[in-house]
Design a protein around this motif. Sequence first.
Motif, PDB file in Angstrom:
ATOM      1  N   THR A   1       0.844  -1.195   0.000  1.00  0.00           N
ATOM      2  CA  THR A   1       0.000   0.000   0.000  1.00  0.00           C
ATOM      3  C   THR A   1       0.877   1.241   0.000  1.00  0.00           C
TER       4      THR A   1
ATOM      5  N   ARG B   1      -3.386   7.438  -3.789  1.00  0.00           N
ATOM      6  CA  ARG B   1      -3.536   7.193  -2.337  1.00  0.00           C
ATOM      7  C   ARG B   1      -2.906   8.336  -1.538  1.00  0.00           C
TER       8      ARG B   1
ATOM      9  N   ARG C   1      -4.748  10.865   1.121  1.00  0.00           N
ATOM     10  CA  ARG C   1      -4.399  10.782   2.540  1.00  0.00           C
ATOM     11  C   ARG C   1      -4.713  12.136   3.204  1.00  0.00           C
TER      12      ARG C   1
END
Length: 230
Positions: A152, A192, A196
């Motif tokens: 990830t 991602r 965030r």
Amino acid sequence: MSLFLYQHPLASFCHKVLMALYENGTPFESRIIDLGNEESRASLLRLWPIGKFPVLRDEALDSTVPETSIIIEYLDQHYPGPTPLLPPDPTDALCVRLWDRFFDLYVQAPMQAIVADKNRPEGVRDPASVEQAQTLLRTAYGMIEQQLGEKTWIAGNALTMADCAAAPALFYAETLVPFGKQHVRLTHYYQRLLERPSFARVLKEAMPYFHFYPYHENLPAQFRSERPHA
Ligand SMILES: N[C@@H](CCC(=O)N[C@@H](CS)C(=O)NCC(=O)O)C(=O)O
């Protein structure tokens, strides 16, 4: 309030530390540095004569901490929060430090070189060094793609200092050398990072300044809208 961050909201290395501070909800006060203002510049040079920022000043511990990676490790040691930015295992920590160095040296540095060249007057630009920097960015993208695998975040499944280094470096680098369709994992990783909350907050705060960025027109659409304040 014990922590003061000398920074500028458009500066990518400042974004790296801001992201770390927001990850852990660490209270601090900003001291905005305007390098074009003699007094402001002097306040930075008094702390760190090298003149690069951000610099962290911790009044409680009477410490002046320069260099983003050192600042983040300092915060991790003295002001830990819910997101440990360095893993406790020394081998895992080495991996995080490697990728932190990687993003600073092989993504931020070529990105800054390309932007600095654009800011030079026409006659003193250096197309060969820009081409070299673009090539380095492409090499770095390929290596990031490989490193990500099924992870990830860049060093595993927990966000670390290396991701704080990655976020602003990739944000600006992508405006200069797009990731390309072959770098699927990198593209998803970048998404991602944008999503965030800590980094989204950094970008939101930078919005009023993005029009100063010389490649402003290449920023993602949502960051192009804000116009200079009257
Ligand atoms: N190695 C330094 C790099 C910091 C850096 O290059 N900061 C830029 C702002 S993003 C800067 O100070 N630029 C002003 C200058 O070079 O005069 C760190 O990690 O803190």
